[in-house]
Every structure is written in C-alpha cells, then in structure tokens.
Scaffold this active site. Structure first.
Site, PDB file in Angstrom:
ATOM      1  N   ASP A   4       0.834  -1.194   0.000  1.00 15.22           N
ATOM      2  CA  ASP A   4       0.000   0.000   0.000  1.00 15.22           C
ATOM      3  C   ASP A   4       0.874   1.251   0.000  1.00 15.22           C
ATOM      4  OD1 ASP A   4      -2.344   1.799   0.737  1.00 15.22           O
ATOM      5  OD2 ASP A   4      -3.295  -0.152   0.996  1.00 15.22           O
TER       6      ASP A   4
ATOM      7  N   ASP B 112      -1.822   2.560  18.084  1.00 15.81           N
ATOM      8  CA  ASP B 112      -2.735   1.423  18.023  1.00 15.81           C
ATOM      9  C   ASP B 112      -2.262   0.350  17.033  1.00 15.81           C
ATOM     10  OD1 ASP B 112      -4.956   0.290  19.212  1.00 15.81           O
ATOM     11  OD2 ASP B 112      -6.438   1.396  18.034  1.00 15.81           O
TER      12      ASP B 112
ATOM     13  N   HIS C 292      -4.013   5.992   3.351  1.00 16.58           N
ATOM     14  CA  HIS C 292      -4.684   4.769   2.896  1.00 16.58           C
ATOM     15  C   HIS C 292      -4.113   3.508   3.548  1.00 16.58           C
ATOM     16  CE1 HIS C 292      -5.871   1.696  -0.147  1.00 16.58           C
ATOM     17  NE2 HIS C 292      -6.911   2.486  -0.375  1.00 16.58           N
TER      18      HIS C 292
ATOM     19  N   VAL D 122      -9.295   1.730  18.146  1.00 20.21           N
ATOM     20  CA  VAL D 122     -10.144   0.726  17.521  1.00 20.21           C
ATOM     21  C   VAL D 122      -9.540  -0.667  17.691  1.00 20.21           C
ATOM     22  CG1 VAL D 122     -11.141   2.322  15.843  1.00 20.21           C
ATOM     23  CG2 VAL D 122      -9.005   1.137  15.291  1.00 20.21           C
TER      24      VAL D 122
ATOM     25  N   SER E 120     -11.157  -1.180  -0.762  1.00 17.66           N
ATOM     26  CA  SER E 120      -9.880  -1.151  -0.028  1.00 17.66           C
ATOM     27  C   SER E 120     -10.079  -1.417   1.450  1.00 17.66           C
ATOM     28  CB  SER E 120      -9.223   0.224  -0.171  1.00 17.66           C
ATOM     29  OG  SER E 120      -8.576   0.365  -1.398  1.00 17.66           O
TER      30      SER E 120
END
Length: 269
Positions: A32, A40, A62, A79, A215
């Site tokens: 990527d 995180d 991205h 998260v 993606s």
C-alpha cells in the site's frame, strides 16, 4: 477507551478472539502507501519500492487505515482489528499520491514471497491486465502467500486487476445492511465480500478516520485469513482461501457477493 468498529463486529472477529485466535505468529504484508507509526499499531518491518520514498511511513493515509482493520491492537485506545496480534509488514508500493507502478507492486509481491509472508493485502487495482503483475501474483502464491485483493470501486460488473487473477482472492464491499456497496465491482471472479462503508480505522498523526471502499473490505478478509492460519498453521494458502469461502455467510447472488460475507467465527470453529 477502545471502540469496536461495526465491520469488526459484523465479521464476528470478537468471537474468534474469545477462542484465543488473534492472528498470533501470522505475517501479513500490507502492499500500500506505507504504514505510519501509530499507538494502536505494531509494525514489525517492511520495505519501500516507491522511487523517491525510501521510508515505509505513510504519506497518504490509505495504508495506515487498511493496516488498522487487519491488526489494530486490543488495548485501551482507539479501535480493534480483525487480527490484533498479527505481524504487520509495511510494504510500500504506492506513493503519497496513492498511485503506483506495476513494477513496484510486483517487487512488493516478490518481497512478500521472499520474506515468508502468509498473507498479502492488496487494497489496490487497475482496470488493465498486466502480464508482469499476474506473474508476480502467481509467483507469490507458489511461495505460500495468500494474495487478497480489492475488487475495485467503479461499480462496474467486472473485477479489477490483480483481484481478477485466479490466484488472487477478490474482495467486494458491503454496507451496514449487508447489501453490496454501490461502488463495489462485482461479477466473475468475485470470491467474497466484507464491510467497506463507514469503516473506522487508524490514520496518520495518531488519529482515526472513517473511509469507504473495497480497499476497506479487503483487510477484513486478510485479517480473517490470519485467524485461520493461527488455528491451522499447517494449512496452505489455498486451503485458507477455500475455507474462508466455504464458511462465509451467503448473501444471495454469487455474481454480487461471491461466496458471501466473510465470517471469522465460522472460519475458526
């Protein structure tokens, strides 16, 4: 506090985590824009194949977002990823502008094969076929890498490359209602689908962002592959791919949804 993004819940990753399956010992390459250092994320290594961008840090956002869906840490912040203990490798094949050369992507796949990666996440694509890219996908596959790739975001009834190649697992996107996302490319060669709308994940600058796209769907499947590999370490990439398809939750039309929605709980039973 840590929140669990809707997609992580939807693919039933927490049920696998409760079984002690978190992707531990499984190497996942993110081909990527790079991956930014983030509280995180735990990035184990990588390489850059982008001319003029020797660092694997992410100048776009991205790649960092994709990485978080795979392996955001199970801690007290941010998260949670599908496989929070998976070993993330930042393989930069796209520049800060989000674009990349076929040669860079091919080199990234070669790196994945050479470095014992179990899974390669390719949240990228082109409408045009390339013999170089197909050969790179085939070579990585022959060396044990499970190549997982995005179906594309044009909404067309055909799959992008390299996802369309036989040895790449093509992933489409669904929304919160388990419907095909309007942008998600579909048709022959689509293997499986995963959440790709309003996906919350890590972002450069130690922040978080919500993005849409195939993606964002692809790393849900790459993460699930890592969970399956931890549970069944002797399994080949082909066995893992088939198992993910066989345990997916059917959503109807195979043309629109492939085998259905990736199901980490069923895949780790």
């Amino acid at each position: 506090a840590q929140s669990v993004p809707w997609g992580i819940s939807r693919v039933q990753a927490p049920a696998a985590h409760n079984r002690g399956l978190t992707g531990s010992g499984v190497k996942v390459a993110v081909l990527d824009t790079g991956i930014s250092t983030h509280p995180d994320l735990n990035i184990r290594g990588g390489a850059s194949f982008v001319p003029g961008e020797p660092s694997t840090q992410d100048g776009n956002g991205h790649g960092t977002h994709v990485a978080g869906t795979i392996a955001a840490l199970n801690n007290s912040i941010g998260v949670l990823g599908v496989a929070p203990s998976a070993e993330l490798y930042a393989v930069k094949v796209l520049g800060a502008d989000g674009r990349g050369a076929i040669s860079s992507i091919a080199q990234g796949l070669e790196w994945a094969g050479n470095n014992g990666m179990h899974v390669a996440n390719l949240s990228l694509g082109s409408p045009s076929p390339s013999a170089t890219l197909e050969q790179a996908v085939n070579s990585a596959t022959s060396r044990g890498v499970l190549v997982v790739a995005a179906s594309g975001n044009s909404g067309a009834s055909s799959i992008s490359y390299p996802a369309r190649y036989a040895n790449a697992m093509a992933v489409g996107a669904t929304d919160q209602n388990n419907n095909r996302a309007s942008f998600s490319q579909y048709g022959a060669g689509l293997d499986i689908v995963a959440p790709g709308v309003n996906v919350q994940s890590t972002y450069p600058g130690s922040t978080y962002a919500s993005l849409n796209g195939t993606s964002m769907a692809t790393p849900h499947v790459a993460g699930a592959a890592a969970l399956v590999k931890q549970k069944n370490p002797s399994w080949s990439n082909v066995q893992i791919r088939n198992h993910l398809k066989n345990t997916a939750t059917s959503l109807g039309s195979t043309n629109l949804y492939g085998s259905g929605l990736v199901n980490a709980e069923a895949a780790t039973r």
